[in-house]
Design a protein around this motif. Structure first.
Motif, PDB file in Angstrom:
ATOM      1  N   ALA A  86       8.250 -24.863  17.003  1.00 55.37           N
ATOM      2  CA  ALA A  86       9.039 -24.903  15.770  1.00 55.37           C
ATOM      3  C   ALA A  86       9.904 -23.651  15.728  1.00 55.37           C
ATOM      4  N   VAL A  87      10.922 -23.691  14.870  1.00 59.71           N
ATOM      5  CA  VAL A  87      11.755 -22.514  14.644  1.00 59.71           C
ATOM      6  C   VAL A  87      12.465 -22.687  13.310  1.00 59.71           C
ATOM      7  N   ARG A  88      12.710 -21.584  12.627  1.00 59.90           N
ATOM      8  CA  ARG A  88      13.486 -21.605  11.384  1.00 59.90           C
ATOM      9  C   ARG A  88      13.873 -20.173  11.053  1.00 59.90           C
ATOM     10  N   SER A  89      14.969 -20.034  10.300  1.00 58.88           N
ATOM     11  CA  SER A  89      15.369 -18.699   9.844  1.00 58.88           C
ATOM     12  C   SER A  89      16.306 -18.834   8.660  1.00 58.88           C
ATOM     13  N   GLY A  90      16.578 -17.704   8.023  1.00 59.79           N
ATOM     14  CA  GLY A  90      17.619 -17.624   7.030  1.00 59.79           C
ATOM     15  C   GLY A  90      18.965 -17.395   7.691  1.00 59.79           C
ATOM     16  N   PRO A  91      19.999 -17.098   6.895  1.00 57.14           N
ATOM     17  CA  PRO A  91      21.337 -16.883   7.457  1.00 57.14           C
ATOM     18  C   PRO A  91      21.443 -15.552   8.193  1.00 57.14           C
ATOM     19  N   VAL A  92      22.488 -15.437   9.013  1.00 59.55           N
ATOM     20  CA  VAL A  92      22.761 -14.191   9.726  1.00 59.55           C
ATOM     21  C   VAL A  92      22.847 -13.042   8.710  1.00 59.55           C
ATOM     22  N   GLY A  93      22.204 -11.947   9.049  1.00 59.88           N
ATOM     23  CA  GLY A  93      22.196 -10.777   8.183  1.00 59.88           C
ATOM     24  C   GLY A  93      21.025 -10.715   7.226  1.00 59.88           C
ATOM     25  N   SER A  94      20.293 -11.814   7.091  1.00 61.11           N
ATOM     26  CA  SER A  94      19.133 -11.825   6.205  1.00 61.11           C
ATOM     27  C   SER A  94      17.902 -11.322   6.952  1.00 61.11           C
ATOM     28  N   GLU A  95      16.819 -11.128   6.215  1.00 58.26           N
ATOM     29  CA  GLU A  95      15.553 -10.733   6.813  1.00 58.26           C
ATOM     30  C   GLU A  95      14.590 -11.910   6.926  1.00 58.26           C
ATOM     31  N   ALA A  96      15.072 -13.116   6.668  1.00 60.54           N
ATOM     32  CA  ALA A  96      14.218 -14.306   6.617  1.00 60.54           C
ATOM     33  C   ALA A  96      14.113 -14.936   8.001  1.00 60.54           C
ATOM     34  N   GLY A  97      13.028 -14.632   8.689  1.00 61.27           N
ATOM     35  CA  GLY A  97      12.797 -15.203  10.005  1.00 61.27           C
ATOM     36  C   GLY A  97      11.333 -15.137  10.357  1.00 61.27           C
ATOM     37  N   GLN A  98      10.922 -16.011  11.244  1.00 63.32           N
ATOM     38  CA  GLN A  98       9.510 -16.067  11.623  1.00 63.32           C
ATOM     39  C   GLN A  98       9.081 -14.856  12.446  1.00 63.32           C
ATOM     40  N   HIS A  99       7.827 -14.499  12.269  1.00 61.77           N
ATOM     41  CA  HIS A  99       7.165 -13.464  13.037  1.00 61.77           C
ATOM     42  C   HIS A  99       7.959 -12.147  13.030  1.00 61.77           C
ATOM     43  N   PRO A 100       8.037 -11.514  11.869  1.00 64.12           N
ATOM     44  CA  PRO A 100       8.691 -10.199  11.799  1.00 64.12           C
ATOM     45  C   PRO A 100       7.768  -9.127  12.388  1.00 64.12           C
ATOM     46  N   PHE A 101       7.860  -8.919  13.681  1.00 66.08           N
ATOM     47  CA  PHE A 101       6.893  -8.122  14.419  1.00 66.08           C
ATOM     48  C   PHE A 101       7.077  -6.622  14.230  1.00 66.08           C
ATOM     49  N   ARG A 102       8.153  -6.217  13.555  1.00 62.53           N
ATOM     50  CA  ARG A 102       8.377  -4.805  13.243  1.00 62.53           C
ATOM     51  C   ARG A 102       9.273  -4.725  12.016  1.00 62.53           C
ATOM     52  N   ASP A 103       9.343  -3.557  11.408  1.00 60.44           N
ATOM     53  CA  ASP A 103      10.209  -3.360  10.249  1.00 60.44           C
ATOM     54  C   ASP A 103      11.672  -3.335  10.673  1.00 60.44           C
ATOM     55  N   GLY A 104      12.549  -3.726   9.765  1.00 63.23           N
ATOM     56  CA  GLY A 104      13.981  -3.603   9.994  1.00 63.23           C
ATOM     57  C   GLY A 104      14.637  -4.745  10.714  1.00 63.23           C
ATOM     58  N   LEU A 105      13.923  -5.848  10.950  1.00 65.63           N
ATOM     59  CA  LEU A 105      14.519  -6.983  11.637  1.00 65.63           C
ATOM     60  C   LEU A 105      15.554  -7.678  10.748  1.00 65.63           C
ATOM     61  N   VAL A 106      16.659  -8.064  11.361  1.00 67.16           N
ATOM     62  CA  VAL A 106      17.730  -8.787  10.676  1.00 67.16           C
ATOM     63  C   VAL A 106      18.128  -9.976  11.547  1.00 67.16           C
ATOM     64  N   VAL A 107      18.303 -11.126  10.934  1.00 72.06           N
ATOM     65  CA  VAL A 107      18.671 -12.328  11.689  1.00 72.06           C
ATOM     66  C   VAL A 107      20.016 -12.111  12.376  1.00 72.06           C
TER      67      VAL A 107
END
Length: 268
Positions: A86-107
């Motif tokens: 499976a896969v899903r995320s928010g829009p580019v520039g958002s922080e909404a994405g699966q498995h945020p394995f570290r702080d500061g991730l941006v789509v």
């Protein structure tokens, strides 16, 4: 002190409960079962494309020497070949994405919502031979939440083996357990268990995911129990990681392992 009796074997599931059975007949991967990218929302589909061979009932997932790091921005030189369900995320520039394995991730590349196999409870098993990695690589099967809410982010690690933990005779430390990430209902409970058999030969690694516990087995024998359980759908993550060393040290390529079966059974 009397000897502790061995744990009883886990009974096999009923065949009519089978709902995911990886087609490894080749020559192509079944893309109705797998998405051949690793967390592409944090990088791109092109940069995270998996490399593999599949034929005669065996999938060989591999990382090649010329393979780019999957996300130099967020994970340095780490190389990955991953298949997920499976896969899903928010829009580019958002922080909404699966498995945020570290702080500061941006789509970096938005991903549509695709759900190929997303069980909630049941059994997942893999037959794998960890036969082609060195001390700079790791092979694993794990499960992560779909994260329709940020808290739905725990991980169930069915197995992970680092090449550095495989002895000359093939015995190894095998990691298994749960990680909470952003799930406040889960406490980290993970360990490496000693496996005396040769992990370079095919073995069956199984998780029985129940509403009140998660049970981990190898070749039908229980090796770990966790008295807690994620309460939301999860997806599979099947992968080989390579961690290139600093020069002048070198790694052996390709880094790979063989998968003979992946099956999922719904809860009885």
């Amino acid at each position: 002190m009397p000897a502790v009796p061995p744990a009883p074997p886990v009974p096999p599931p009923a065949p009519d409960l089978l709902e995911f059975d990886a087609d490894l007949s080749g020559p192509e991967l079944d893309l109705t079962q797998w998405i051949p990218h690793y967390l592409p929302q944090w990088s791109s589909r092109e940069r995270t494309r998996a490399r593999y061979d599949v034929a005669d009932g065996v999938l060989r997932l591999r990382v090649d020497a010329d393979q780019p790091s999957w996300s130099a921005e967020y994970d340095g030189t780490t190389q990955v070949s991953n298949l997920q369900t499976a896969v899903r995320s928010g829009p580019v520039g958002s922080e909404a994405g699966q498995h945020p394995f570290r702080d500061g991730l941006v789509v970096r590349e938005a991903q549509g919502d695709r759900r190929l196999f997303t069980p909630q409870f049941g059994r997942v098993e893999i037959v794998a031979a960890i036969d082609g990695i060195d001390e700079h690589a790791m092979a694993a099967l794990w499960m992560i939440g779909l994260e329709e809410e940020p808290e739905q982010s725990a991980e169930i690690c069915v197995f992970e083996v680092f090449g550095r933990d495989i002895a000359d005779d093939g015995s190894a430390l095998v990691g298994m357990g749960v990680h909470p990430f952003r799930d406040p209902t889960i406490t980290d409970d993970f360990e490496q268990v000693r496996v005396h058999d040769d992990v370079r030969e095919p073995h069956t690694y199984t998780v029985d995911w129940r509403p009140d516990e998660v049970v981990f087995s190898i070749d039908g024998l229980v090796r770990k129990r966790v008295a807690q359980s994620p309460q939301y759908p999860m997806q599979l993550m099947l992968d080989v990681f390579a961690f290139p060393p600093e020069p002048p040290a070198t790694a052996s390529y390709p880094q790979s392992f063989a998968v003979h079966a992946v099956r999922g059974y719904r809860a009885a």
